[in-house]
Design a protein around this motif. Structure first.
Motif, PDB file in Angstrom:
ATOM      1  N   MET A 155     -35.592 -68.177  -2.370  1.00 26.77           N
ATOM      2  CA  MET A 155     -35.608 -66.725  -2.205  1.00 26.77           C
ATOM      3  C   MET A 155     -36.613 -66.293  -1.139  1.00 26.77           C
ATOM      4  SD  MET A 155     -35.180 -65.363  -6.157  1.00 26.77           S
ATOM      5  CE  MET A 155     -35.134 -63.636  -5.644  1.00 26.77           C
ATOM      6  N   ILE A 156     -37.773 -66.938  -1.098  1.00 22.19           N
ATOM      7  CA  ILE A 156     -38.755 -66.595  -0.067  1.00 22.19           C
ATOM      8  C   ILE A 156     -38.219 -66.936   1.319  1.00 22.19           C
ATOM      9  CG2 ILE A 156     -41.046 -67.131   0.835  1.00 22.19           C
ATOM     10  CD1 ILE A 156     -41.968 -67.571  -2.043  1.00 22.19           C
ATOM     11  N   ALA A 157     -37.569 -68.102   1.429  1.00 21.71           N
ATOM     12  CA  ALA A 157     -37.017 -68.502   2.726  1.00 21.71           C
ATOM     13  C   ALA A 157     -35.948 -67.531   3.199  1.00 21.71           C
ATOM     14  CB  ALA A 157     -36.443 -69.913   2.626  1.00 21.71           C
ATOM     15  N   LEU A 158     -35.093 -67.090   2.270  1.00 17.55           N
ATOM     16  CA  LEU A 158     -34.031 -66.153   2.660  1.00 17.55           C
ATOM     17  C   LEU A 158     -34.579 -64.769   2.977  1.00 17.55           C
ATOM     18  CD1 LEU A 158     -31.237 -67.102   0.086  1.00 17.55           C
ATOM     19  CD2 LEU A 158     -31.233 -67.509   2.556  1.00 17.55           C
ATOM     20  N   THR A 159     -35.687 -64.394   2.321  1.00 12.52           N
ATOM     21  CA  THR A 159     -36.262 -63.064   2.563  1.00 12.52           C
ATOM     22  C   THR A 159     -37.018 -63.001   3.881  1.00 12.52           C
ATOM     23  OG1 THR A 159     -36.465 -62.695   0.169  1.00 12.52           O
ATOM     24  CG2 THR A 159     -37.781 -61.293   1.605  1.00 12.52           C
ATOM     25  N   LEU A 160     -37.833 -64.020   4.143  1.00 11.57           N
ATOM     26  CA  LEU A 160     -38.702 -63.979   5.320  1.00 11.57           C
ATOM     27  C   LEU A 160     -38.176 -64.787   6.501  1.00 11.57           C
ATOM     28  CD1 LEU A 160     -42.282 -64.211   3.774  1.00 11.57           C
ATOM     29  CD2 LEU A 160     -40.993 -62.189   4.430  1.00 11.57           C
ATOM     30  N   GLY A 161     -37.317 -65.756   6.238  1.00 14.44           N
ATOM     31  CA  GLY A 161     -36.792 -66.573   7.330  1.00 14.44           C
ATOM     32  C   GLY A 161     -36.155 -65.759   8.448  1.00 14.44           C
ATOM     33  N   PRO A 162     -35.310 -64.760   8.117  1.00 10.96           N
ATOM     34  CA  PRO A 162     -34.703 -63.961   9.188  1.00 10.96           C
ATOM     35  C   PRO A 162     -35.706 -63.213  10.050  1.00 10.96           C
ATOM     36  CG  PRO A 162     -33.453 -63.708   7.145  1.00 10.96           C
ATOM     37  CD  PRO A 162     -34.697 -64.451   6.801  1.00 10.96           C
ATOM     38  N   CYS A 163     -36.954 -63.051   9.562  1.00 11.75           N
ATOM     39  CA  CYS A 163     -37.966 -62.390  10.395  1.00 11.75           C
ATOM     40  C   CYS A 163     -38.201 -63.186  11.676  1.00 11.75           C
ATOM     41  CB  CYS A 163     -39.282 -62.265   9.624  1.00 11.75           C
ATOM     42  SG  CYS A 163     -39.251 -61.059   8.287  1.00 11.75           S
ATOM     43  N   CYS A 164     -38.178 -64.508  11.562  1.00  5.28           N
ATOM     44  CA  CYS A 164     -38.396 -65.341  12.743  1.00  5.28           C
ATOM     45  C   CYS A 164     -37.283 -65.130  13.764  1.00  5.28           C
ATOM     46  CB  CYS A 164     -38.475 -66.815  12.340  1.00  5.28           C
ATOM     47  SG  CYS A 164     -39.906 -67.227  11.321  1.00  5.28           S
ATOM     48  N   LEU A 165     -36.043 -65.116  13.269  1.00  2.00           N
ATOM     49  CA  LEU A 165     -34.916 -64.903  14.177  1.00  2.00           C
ATOM     50  C   LEU A 165     -34.965 -63.503  14.778  1.00  2.00           C
ATOM     51  CD1 LEU A 165     -32.314 -65.979  15.412  1.00  2.00           C
ATOM     52  CD2 LEU A 165     -31.096 -65.206  13.348  1.00  2.00           C
ATOM     53  N   GLY A 166     -35.283 -62.518  13.937  1.00  5.91           N
ATOM     54  CA  GLY A 166     -35.387 -61.148  14.440  1.00  5.91           C
ATOM     55  C   GLY A 166     -36.491 -61.011  15.466  1.00  5.91           C
ATOM     56  N   ALA A 167     -37.619 -61.706  15.234  1.00  7.45           N
ATOM     57  CA  ALA A 167     -38.719 -61.660  16.194  1.00  7.45           C
ATOM     58  C   ALA A 167     -38.302 -62.276  17.527  1.00  7.45           C
ATOM     59  CB  ALA A 167     -39.926 -62.393  15.627  1.00  7.45           C
ATOM     60  N   ALA A 168     -37.525 -63.349  17.483  1.00  7.85           N
ATOM     61  CA  ALA A 168     -37.087 -64.008  18.717  1.00  7.85           C
ATOM     62  C   ALA A 168     -36.168 -63.113  19.525  1.00  7.85           C
ATOM     63  CB  ALA A 168     -36.384 -65.316  18.370  1.00  7.85           C
ATOM     64  N   LEU A 169     -35.385 -62.277  18.844  1.00  7.70           N
ATOM     65  CA  LEU A 169     -34.426 -61.423  19.537  1.00  7.70           C
ATOM     66  C   LEU A 169     -34.964 -60.023  19.822  1.00  7.70           C
ATOM     67  CD1 LEU A 169     -31.193 -62.390  17.549  1.00  7.70           C
ATOM     68  CD2 LEU A 169     -31.959 -63.267  19.769  1.00  7.70           C
ATOM     69  N   SER A 170     -36.198 -59.741  19.380  1.00  6.05           N
ATOM     70  CA  SER A 170     -36.724 -58.383  19.523  1.00  6.05           C
ATOM     71  C   SER A 170     -37.206 -58.083  20.945  1.00  6.05           C
ATOM     72  CB  SER A 170     -37.891 -58.177  18.555  1.00  6.05           C
ATOM     73  OG  SER A 170     -38.984 -59.019  18.912  1.00  6.05           O
ATOM     74  N   GLY A 171     -37.484 -59.129  21.706  1.00  5.58           N
ATOM     75  CA  GLY A 171     -37.999 -58.921  23.061  1.00  5.58           C
ATOM     76  C   GLY A 171     -39.488 -58.715  23.110  1.00  5.58           C
ATOM     77  N   PRO A 213     -42.977 -60.544  22.864  1.00  5.11           N
ATOM     78  CA  PRO A 213     -43.560 -61.897  22.836  1.00  5.11           C
ATOM     79  C   PRO A 213     -44.579 -62.097  21.713  1.00  5.11           C
ATOM     80  CG  PRO A 213     -43.492 -61.052  25.078  1.00  5.11           C
ATOM     81  CD  PRO A 213     -43.150 -59.897  24.185  1.00  5.11           C
ATOM     82  N   LEU A 214     -45.352 -61.046  21.401  1.00 11.56           N
ATOM     83  CA  LEU A 214     -46.383 -61.214  20.382  1.00 11.56           C
ATOM     84  C   LEU A 214     -45.799 -61.579  19.006  1.00 11.56           C
ATOM     85  CD1 LEU A 214     -48.912 -58.324  21.179  1.00 11.56           C
ATOM     86  CD2 LEU A 214     -49.214 -60.797  21.519  1.00 11.56           C
ATOM     87  N   LEU A 215     -44.571 -61.194  18.773  1.00  5.31           N
ATOM     88  CA  LEU A 215     -43.964 -61.500  17.469  1.00  5.31           C
ATOM     89  C   LEU A 215     -43.651 -62.985  17.306  1.00  5.31           C
ATOM     90  CD1 LEU A 215     -41.546 -58.482  16.852  1.00  5.31           C
ATOM     91  CD2 LEU A 215     -43.755 -58.963  15.785  1.00  5.31           C
ATOM     92  N   ALA A 216     -43.843 -63.754  18.371  1.00  8.04           N
ATOM     93  CA  ALA A 216     -43.640 -65.204  18.254  1.00  8.04           C
ATOM     94  C   ALA A 216     -44.606 -65.825  17.255  1.00  8.04           C
ATOM     95  CB  ALA A 216     -43.799 -65.861  19.621  1.00  8.04           C
ATOM     96  N   VAL A 217     -45.690 -65.100  16.917  1.00  3.92           N
ATOM     97  CA  VAL A 217     -46.642 -65.608  15.929  1.00  3.92           C
ATOM     98  C   VAL A 217     -45.980 -65.816  14.567  1.00  3.92           C
ATOM     99  CG1 VAL A 217     -47.447 -63.363  15.100  1.00  3.92           C
ATOM    100  CG2 VAL A 217     -49.002 -65.322  15.061  1.00  3.92           C
ATOM    101  N   THR A 218     -44.902 -65.113  14.326  1.00  2.00           N
ATOM    102  CA  THR A 218     -44.203 -65.277  13.044  1.00  2.00           C
ATOM    103  C   THR A 218     -43.665 -66.686  12.861  1.00  2.00           C
ATOM    104  OG1 THR A 218     -42.124 -64.475  14.001  1.00  2.00           O
ATOM    105  CG2 THR A 218     -43.551 -62.841  12.947  1.00  2.00           C
ATOM    106  N   PHE A 219     -43.418 -67.408  13.965  1.00  5.75           N
ATOM    107  CA  PHE A 219     -42.919 -68.780  13.854  1.00  5.75           C
ATOM    108  C   PHE A 219     -43.970 -69.714  13.271  1.00  5.75           C
ATOM    109  CE2 PHE A 219     -39.965 -67.005  16.921  1.00  5.75           C
ATOM    110  CZ  PHE A 219     -38.752 -67.563  16.523  1.00  5.75           C
ATOM    111  N   VAL A 220     -45.230 -69.302  13.344  1.00  4.18           N
ATOM    112  CA  VAL A 220     -46.305 -70.064  12.710  1.00  4.18           C
ATOM    113  C   VAL A 220     -46.671 -69.455  11.364  1.00  4.18           C
ATOM    114  CG1 VAL A 220     -48.705 -70.834  12.940  1.00  4.18           C
ATOM    115  CG2 VAL A 220     -47.208 -70.776  14.948  1.00  4.18           C
TER     116      VAL A 220
END
Length: 394
Positions: free
Chosen positions: A159-175, A177-184
């Motif tokens: 459930m945690i992976a499904l809730t927060l995992g898409p944040c990484c993908l959304g950050a990558a597509l948001s344009g 760069p600072l949101l790349a920190v979410t990958f860590v």
């Protein structure tokens, strides 16, 4: 603790069983209790879904785009479905019927997926107010997920992976760069929260084991493993409505064995006798050691003739040699039995025990190794006090 009258079904499908697995070597009663914890309580559920639906509705009002509106529709549909399942499961558990545990688990996973989808579409929308609201909501729900569902750590991690995992993908597509920190940040957060769920699960299982062990010790004799007086009382409360019969046993010649061979050998003999009593009595009866060399067998729903047969069988089984010596030495001990039945000799446990003890005293006075049924006169005089005192002074 949850209502002990409600029993929730274990999951049936392979995926649901995998999600709900609490760990190796967890006893079945504890597994069922952990399943019950996964259903939670209605107030906690309502508080959680009210927050997610409100956030989805606010963002949809601000950005009525098809992806955002689809999120709101999915959120409402999944939450209403979960509510219906909780209500149905509660009623089924109270009535002793199977509960929709598999569906409850799948809907929990779907709810987490909805939160993740909502966060993703909010991030890629370019509206940072919407993105902030969605991310805050997801983060808050992840905390609740961990501490509400740690009865099933795997479910929590998914459930945690499904809730927060898409944040990484959304950050990558948001344009941005600072949101790349979410990958860590998010993978470490997922790892930490899942590890916390496993730790809390281990603590919960250990606590439940200890509770059950303490309850067992409180209701069972430490030497023989049979019920003790408290356990006998509890068994009578469960089975008293079935017109129980009661056998009161006392060993003949046990004191001489204790004096001759020592208390250690006497304890071995008591354990051997207890095993034979439990085997002969059967699974429906409750065998108890109430002190010293005295035993009681509570037999719900057995007729007088069956009780007499059991009493004679117990005498024969106990009288057979007990090979308990260090070199295979066999010791012999006898037994006398007194029998009382409800409602003929009383309806309460104390009355039945006094009547059966009176019959036991008579069996001993007639030569021991006998089985005697309490008389009507004994039933009428039980209020005068237990004849056990008379037997002890004789």
């Amino acid at each position: 603790m949850r209502d002990t009258e409600k029993v929730y079904s274990p999951p049936r499908t392979r995926l649901a069983r995998w999600l709900a697995e609490p760990g190796a070597d967890v006893p079945e009663p504890i597994r069922l209790a952990l399943i019950a914890n996964l259903y939670g309580t209605l107030p906690i559920f309502v508080g959680g879904v009210a927050n997610t639906i409100l956030v989805a509705a606010v963002i949809a009002a601000r950005l009525p785009t098809p992806p955002i509106l689809a999120w709101l529709v999915m959120e409402v549909a999944v939450c209403l479905s979960r509510l219906a399942v909780l209500v149905v499961a509660d009623r089924a558990a109270r009535a002793g019927r199977p509960t929709p545990t598999d569906l409850n688990l799948m809907l929990a996973v779907a709810w987490a997926g909805c939160l993740g989808y909502g966060t993703f579409v909010s991030l890629v929308s370019g509206d940072w107010v919407a993105a902030t609201l969605a991310c805050l909501s997801s983060a808050a729900m992840v905390g609740g997920t961990c501490f509400r569902n740690f009865s099933a750590p795997r479910l929590t991690g998914v459930m945690i992976a499904l809730t927060l995992g898409p944040c990484c993908l959304g950050a990558a597509l948001s344009g941005e760069p600072l949101l790349a920190v979410t990958f860590v940040q998010i993978p470490f957060y997922l790892l930490a929260m899942t590890k916390a769920a496993y730790r809390l699960n281990g603590l919960l299982v250990a606590t439940m084991r200890a509770e059950r062990e303490n309850a067992a010790l409180a209701l069972h004799d430490g030497l023989t493993g049979l019920a003790n007086r408290a356990g006998l009382n509890a068994a009578f409360e469960r089975h008293g409505h079935r017109a129980p019969g009661l056998l009161y046993l006392d060993l003949d010649g046990f004191k001489a064995i204790n004096d001759t061979h020592g208390h250690a050998m006497g304890d071995r003999l008591l354990r051997s006798v207890a095993e034979r009593i439990a085997e002969a009595a059967g699974s429906e009866a409750v065998a108890a050691r109430i002190g010293g060399d005295e035993f009681v067998v509570l037999c719900p729903g057995r007729a007088r003739g069956a009780l007499i047969d059991l009493g004679e069988r117990l005498i024969a089984r106990i009288a057979a040699p007990h090979p308990i010596g260090p070199d295979g030495q066999a010791l012999a001990v006898g037994a006398s039995v007194g029998i009382a039945t409800a409602p003929e000799h009383g309806t309460g446990l104390a009355a039945l025990m006094r009547a059966a003890d009176s019959a036991l005293y008579r069996a001993k006075s007639l030569g021991k190794g006998r089985c005697s049924v309490a008389s009507r006169k004994a039933a009428e005089s039980v209020s005068e006090g237990p004849p056990e005192a008379e037997r002890m002074s004789a």
